[in-house]
Design an enzyme around this catalytic site. Structure first.
Site: not given
Length: 510
Positions: A269, A303
């Protein structure tokens, strides 16, 4: 406004990619956001509160070989525990975190610099992850009975991989690694967790909560260290899986290192250069608030944070002043300030330096400041939100600037907005503000991202949904509800209590 010429490649030309790489030094590497993979490990680690500079934790790097040896010894007993028993342990863990919720939140706030209110939401997410993971395991990896042509039983069951290395980030130092650890443990794996060297105290606290819940210490271990510790863990032949949250540069390094080891599960990720697109909407103030939430929550250290605000020409003079006016009202302060701030500082002075330099570098390449990024105290990493019109920036670099810096891009129409939104090698999150249902359908069809929202922030994701992206944002192994998929592998079976078979063709008479 006339539409600008578009290069033939809808992502970007090779020249632009190379130019972006050259600009990384000046504009701040995307790896500044979380644990990096190419620095030198320190034997002794020290963690300081970014908001004050005070030391909060001190410790030494762990021994990877010893940790793996303990994990292998614990693995068989843990994997053979009944599923119901492993779930019971996880619920004990949730109750343990609940018991320590306030000191846990205070520690997160101190070590990350985020406001106390936000640290509290992170602790709640740690607690909530248990029941989400229990449901996900049953739905995604439970046992299934199938029809069998052999008149026996056909089934699909799942097995754990074994020893899983979890490499955690600093922006959500409890919630994000916990999102790997809990589903991995439910599936029967054992875990060696290396927190970011920037948030070791939170990582240690999280691990102690597992142990206080009577989960054996060999089943969940916390090993501290810098990048070389992470490398040793990733590369070790007795590690069966690597679950990573961090920068694209680090994720690519891990992926490259393990390319010749297909037997090791790898879930990455990584980050995003996320777009938020604004088309016609009468709700200007609501749109501005959504943009602020997307770009500046957690001081932009998410993110999924919006990095690029893409606005059609007809809305530009309405939206941009509204965003600026609201950004100017945001309170930036230390975690325990009263009134509570909207955002705190970034993780450290090095990150603050890079973001400040990046803002100036973008101006030097043709950007026009809308709201200057300011740093009141050079000794501390507090930054005010920075907003810059990047429409005319020459060869806009496609990197993740992990902090409160929003680039605004003016476009002629919706089609050009979609093109600009896709003009990135990343693909984590994107949002459309305004438009009709048919516009969102078109946006959803065209956007390359794992999260595509409408009239919601880029950083809004359901806990009952997958969380991950494409391109430089991930390797098609989304986390959150789909974490169960990479924590166990399927095994197909055909079963019968007694052998029953005959050969009817191609056999000579007896």
């Amino acid at each position: 406004m006339a539409s600008r010429p578009r290069p033939p490649d809808r992502l970007r030309s090779a020249k632009r990619s190379i130019d972006a790489a050259r600009l990384t030094h000046h504009l701040g590497p995307d790896s500044s956001r979380r644990e990096e993979y190419h620095t030198t490990m320190a034997t002794e680690l020290v963690s300081t509160e970014p908001a004050t500079g005070k030391e909060i934790w001190r410790g030494k790097s762990g021994n990877v070989d010893s940790a793996i040896e303990r994990a292998r010894k614990a693995m068989r007993a843990w994997s053979r525990e009944p599923l119901a028993r492993r779930i019971e342990f996880m619920r004990r863990f949730a109750n343990t975190v609940r018991k320590h919720a306030e000191p846990f939140a205070e520690l997160i706030a101190r070590e990350t610099g985020k406001p106390l209110w936000e640290a509290r939401t992170e602790v709640e997410a740690v607690i909530g992850k248990v029941e989400i993971s229990v449901t996900a395991y049953a739905e995604r990896t439970g046992m299934k009975k199938l029809n069998s042509a052999l008149q026996g039983t056909a089934a699909v069951r799942h097995k754990p991989h074994g020893v899983m290395a979890v490499l955690g980030p600093y922006n959500f130092p409890a919630h994000l690694p916990n999102g790997h650890i809990v589903p991995a443990l439910i599936a029967g794996n054992v875990v060696i967790f290396k927190p970011s060297e920037k948030t070791p105290a939170v990582g240690e606290f999280l691990t102690r909560c597992f142990h206080e819940a009577k989960i054996p210490e060999g089943v969940v271990q916390c090993i501290h260290g810098g990048v070389e510790t992470g490398q040793a863990l990733v590369e070790h032949w007795m590690v069966d899986g690597v679950l990573f949250t961090g920068s694209a540069r680090a994720g690519i390094a891990i992926n490259r290192k393990l390319a010749s080891d297909p037997g090791k599960i790898v879930a990455l990720e990584m980050g995003g250069n996320n777009p938020i697109v604004v088309v016609d909407t009468p709700k200007v103030e609501d749109a501005a608030a959504t943009i602020i939430q997307s770009a500046f929550t957690t001081a932009g250290q998410r993110c999924t944070a919006a990095r690029r605000l893409i606005v059609v020409d007809s809305m530009f003079d309405k939206i941009v002043p509204a965003v600026k006016a609201l950004a100017e009202r945001l309170i930036v302060d230390e975690p325990f300030a009263d009134p509570q701030p909207f955002m705190g500082c970034v993780i450290d002075n090095g990150t603050a330096d890079l973001l400040s330099e990046s803002f100036v570098a973008l101006m030097n390449r043709g950007g026009t400041p809308i709201m200057h990024m300011r740093r009141p105290d050079e000794k501390l990493p507090f930054l005010s939100p920075g907003i810059l019109d990047a429409t005319d920036v020459h060869e806009r670099p496609d990197i993740e600037l992990f902090g409160p810096l929003l680039q605004v891009i003016r476009v002629a129409d919706f089609e050009e907005a979609i093109y600009e939104a896709n003009n990135t090698r990343y693909g984590l999150s994107a949002s459309l503000i305004g438009g009709k249902p048919s516009d969102f359908d078109h946006f959803w069809d065209e956007i390359r991202a794992g999260i595509v929202n409408w009239n919601r922030p880029t950083n809004g994701a359901s806990s009952a949904a997958p969380f991950g992206g494409v391109g430089l944002s991930g390797n098609h192994r989304p986390a959150a509800f789909y974490a169960a998929d990479y924590c166990a592998y399927p095994v197909a079976s055909n079963e019968m209590e007694q052998p029953r078979a005959s050969i009817g063709v191609g056999v000579k008479d007896a």
